[in-house]
Design a protein around this motif. Structure first.
Motif, PDB file in Angstrom:
ATOM      1  N   PRO A 222     136.844  24.715  37.361  1.00  0.00           N
ATOM      2  CA  PRO A 222     136.062  24.729  38.609  1.00  0.00           C
ATOM      3  C   PRO A 222     136.686  25.560  39.709  1.00  0.00           C
ATOM      4  N   ARG A 223     137.954  25.940  39.567  1.00  0.00           N
ATOM      5  CA  ARG A 223     138.585  26.753  40.607  1.00  0.00           C
ATOM      6  C   ARG A 223     138.036  28.170  40.648  1.00  0.00           C
ATOM      7  N   LEU A 224     137.297  28.567  39.615  1.00  0.00           N
ATOM      8  CA  LEU A 224     136.679  29.895  39.621  1.00  0.00           C
ATOM      9  C   LEU A 224     135.655  30.022  40.737  1.00  0.00           C
ATOM     10  N   PHE A 225     134.954  28.943  41.044  1.00  0.00           N
ATOM     11  CA  PHE A 225     133.869  29.024  42.015  1.00  0.00           C
ATOM     12  C   PHE A 225     134.398  29.281  43.416  1.00  0.00           C
ATOM     13  N   GLY A 226     133.680  30.122  44.157  1.00  0.00           N
ATOM     14  CA  GLY A 226     134.080  30.470  45.519  1.00  0.00           C
ATOM     15  C   GLY A 226     134.269  31.966  45.657  1.00  0.00           C
ATOM     16  N   ASP A 227     135.029  32.359  46.666  1.00  0.00           N
ATOM     17  CA  ASP A 227     135.222  33.776  47.001  1.00  0.00           C
ATOM     18  C   ASP A 227     136.595  34.261  46.556  1.00  0.00           C
ATOM     19  N   TRP A 228     136.624  35.476  46.034  1.00  0.00           N
ATOM     20  CA  TRP A 228     137.867  36.115  45.589  1.00  0.00           C
ATOM     21  C   TRP A 228     137.927  37.540  46.139  1.00  0.00           C
ATOM     22  N   LEU A 263     129.134  31.296  42.054  1.00  0.00           N
ATOM     23  CA  LEU A 263     128.513  30.018  42.410  1.00  0.00           C
ATOM     24  C   LEU A 263     128.294  29.166  41.167  1.00  0.00           C
ATOM     25  N   PRO A 264     128.308  27.838  41.319  1.00  0.00           N
ATOM     26  CA  PRO A 264     128.090  26.962  40.165  1.00  0.00           C
ATOM     27  C   PRO A 264     126.748  27.176  39.468  1.00  0.00           C
ATOM     28  N   THR A 265     125.800  27.808  40.153  1.00  0.00           N
ATOM     29  CA  THR A 265     124.486  28.078  39.573  1.00  0.00           C
ATOM     30  C   THR A 265     124.508  29.246  38.592  1.00  0.00           C
ATOM     31  N   GLY A 266     125.633  29.952  38.478  1.00  0.00           N
ATOM     32  CA  GLY A 266     125.711  31.125  37.627  1.00  0.00           C
ATOM     33  C   GLY A 266     125.433  32.426  38.347  1.00  0.00           C
ATOM     34  N   VAL A 267     125.181  32.361  39.645  1.00  0.00           N
ATOM     35  CA  VAL A 267     124.944  33.561  40.464  1.00  0.00           C
ATOM     36  C   VAL A 267     126.287  34.167  40.869  1.00  0.00           C
ATOM     37  N   CYS A 268     126.356  35.495  40.850  1.00  0.00           N
ATOM     38  CA  CYS A 268     127.568  36.181  41.314  1.00  0.00           C
ATOM     39  C   CYS A 268     127.194  37.306  42.276  1.00  0.00           C
ATOM     40  N   LEU A 269     128.084  37.564  43.225  1.00  0.00           N
ATOM     41  CA  LEU A 269     127.915  38.640  44.205  1.00  0.00           C
ATOM     42  C   LEU A 269     129.179  39.493  44.213  1.00  0.00           C
ATOM     43  N   ALA A 270     129.006  40.787  44.367  1.00  0.00           N
ATOM     44  CA  ALA A 270     130.126  41.702  44.584  1.00  0.00           C
ATOM     45  C   ALA A 270     129.891  42.370  45.936  1.00  0.00           C
ATOM     46  N   PRO A 280     135.808  49.779  59.053  1.00  0.00           N
ATOM     47  CA  PRO A 280     134.958  49.194  58.013  1.00  0.00           C
ATOM     48  C   PRO A 280     133.546  48.946  58.546  1.00  0.00           C
ATOM     49  N   VAL A 281     132.638  49.825  58.228  1.00  0.00           N
ATOM     50  CA  VAL A 281     131.277  49.754  58.786  1.00  0.00           C
ATOM     51  C   VAL A 281     130.191  49.662  57.722  1.00  0.00           C
ATOM     52  N   VAL A 282     130.557  49.798  56.463  1.00  0.00           N
ATOM     53  CA  VAL A 282     129.566  49.794  55.384  1.00  0.00           C
ATOM     54  C   VAL A 282     129.875  48.654  54.420  1.00  0.00           C
ATOM     55  N   LEU A 283     128.855  47.886  54.081  1.00  0.00           N
ATOM     56  CA  LEU A 283     128.995  46.831  53.081  1.00  0.00           C
ATOM     57  C   LEU A 283     127.915  47.025  52.022  1.00  0.00           C
ATOM     58  N   ASN A 284     128.334  47.271  50.790  1.00  0.00           N
ATOM     59  CA  ASN A 284     127.413  47.339  49.661  1.00  0.00           C
ATOM     60  C   ASN A 284     127.497  46.006  48.910  1.00  0.00           C
TER      61      ASN A 284
END
Length: 391
Positions: A222-228, A263-270, A280-284
């Motif tokens: 469960p430690r995988l979940f969250g922000d890295w 996220l625990p739902t299986g969703v991932c964001l990069a 830092p002005v651009v976020l993709n």
């Protein structure tokens, strides 16, 4: 722009991956000063709110016995005290403790107020286990040595925990940190390549000493979940593109940071943050799902849409995928190492505490949800920049 190149980066074609949501429920610090909590690898420094709830629970007799505790009872003790806790802080602390395996929740019939909390480390077989101690218990009793589970550590195998060499892990983790501190831009700058051999050796050593870790496979951790945050890599392809999208190679542009959210739902964001003339002005942002190989060791991320190049849900984004072998998460949960791609490149990630990524993005006036875009409606701006006051 197509993202097929991403497949070359860290996809291992020979690995059969079944995409599904994980089976387990679950700071931005400039890289030069990055340091995981290696001084207390066996004692996770839980945020104050989580400690406060655990302290409150431990004063309740039913908690220690494994009986149920009402959420309302815990709320009244924690949130209505002399130094009250906000509702949001209480909810976040409960979710964190559930994800880390400290407690489990059974939902009530109506709303959250009638939910029940149980001590996840106590079950109905507790009395029977105490009556018949394990071989490890007997060995500890004979030697007089108490190998208790440190506060906050996620331990899944008691016998392996008792035999695990935490000092060796701490030493190996410190060696990785020493190399990371020498990187100018998390391994993707040309000047960083001279540190790749040392980082490779340090990561190999950490993977070796954590091979007997009591933690479960990455799929069930469960430690995988969250922000890295990606704080170091030896990937040639990642370095050549200077990030995820390749836009870090544009004139006057450089990668600032790369974050991943699971996220625990299986969703991932990069989330890829780029500098323009040093700001830092651009976020993709890439969005998708993640899943695991049958043995739970390999994790694959498949991204199907992206806000990129100043355009929301950019139609030219054709998708991308990436697969890493999960080598370890350190005992304190602060660092994760994976390998994959050409030559088995290493990727080192630092865990970001809840709320810290959003705070960092806000400090640079970047969107908290989605990527930066040239054109946005007012409603899209409200979602992306909830901290702004729109006229």
């Amino acid at each position: 722009m197509g993202m097929g190149v991403l497949d070359i980066l860290i996809v291992l074609p020979s690995v059969a991956v079944s995409l599904h949501a994980p089976t387990a429920s679950f700071r931005r610090i400039p890289t030069p000063t990055f340091a995981p909590r290696v001084d207390s690898l066996v004692a996770v420094q839980l945020p104050a709110d989580q400690h406060r709830l655990l302290d409150a629970l431990q004063t309740m007799p039913q908690w220690e016995s494994g009986a149920k505790v009402s959420v309302q009872q815990l709320y009244e003790q924690a949130c209505l005290a002399v130094d009250p806790m906000s509702d949001d802080a209480f909810d976040n602390a409960i979710e964190y403790l559930e994800a880390s395996g400290a407690l489990r929740i059974e939902e009530g019939l109506t709303d959250d107020d009638d939910d029940w909390i149980f001590n996840a480390k106590v079950d109905g077989d507790k009395v029977e286990r105490e009556a018949a101690p394990s071989a490890v218990d007997l060995e500890e009793a004979e030697s007089g040595v108490q190998n208790e589970v440190p506060m906050g550590v996620v331990v899944f195998d008691r016998e392996r925990h008792a035999l695990y060499d935490y000092e060796a892990e701490q030493s190996a983790a410190e060696a990785v940190v020493c190399i990371l501190a020498k990187l100018k831009r998390f391994g993707v700058e040309s000047a960083d390549t001279k540190e790749w051999p040392a980082l490779t050796a340090a990561c190999n050593r950490l993977a070796e000493v954590t091979a007997d870790s009591p933690a479960p496979p990455l799929r069930d951790d469960p430690r995988l979940f969250g922000d890295w945050e990606l704080v170091g890599t030896t990937s040639k392809e990642f370095s050549e593109r200077r990030g995820v999208s390749g836009l870090g190679n544009a004139p006057f542009t450089a990668p600032k940071a790369v974050f991943f959210r699971f996220l625990p739902t299986g969703v991932c964001l990069a989330k890829e943050v780029l500098e323009f003339f040093g700001n830092p002005v651009v976020l993709n942002e890439l969005r998708g799902r993640f899943g695991f190989s049958a043995d739970g060791i390999f994790m694959q991320e498949q991204y199907t849409e992206a806000d990129m190049g100043g355009q929301l849900t950019n139609p030219s984004f054709s998708g991308g995928s990436a697969t890493l072998r999960g080598l370890c998460i350190t005992a304190d949960g602060s660092m994760r190492i994976g390998s994959g791609g050409t030559g088995g490149a290493f990727f080192v990630f630092k865990k970001i505490l809840p709320g810290e990524l959003d705070a960092w993005l806000q400090s640079w006036n970047l969107p908290l949800c989605g990527g930066t875009a040239v054109v946005m409606s007012k409603e899209q701006q409200r979602v992306a920049y909830p901290y702004r006051e729109l006229i």
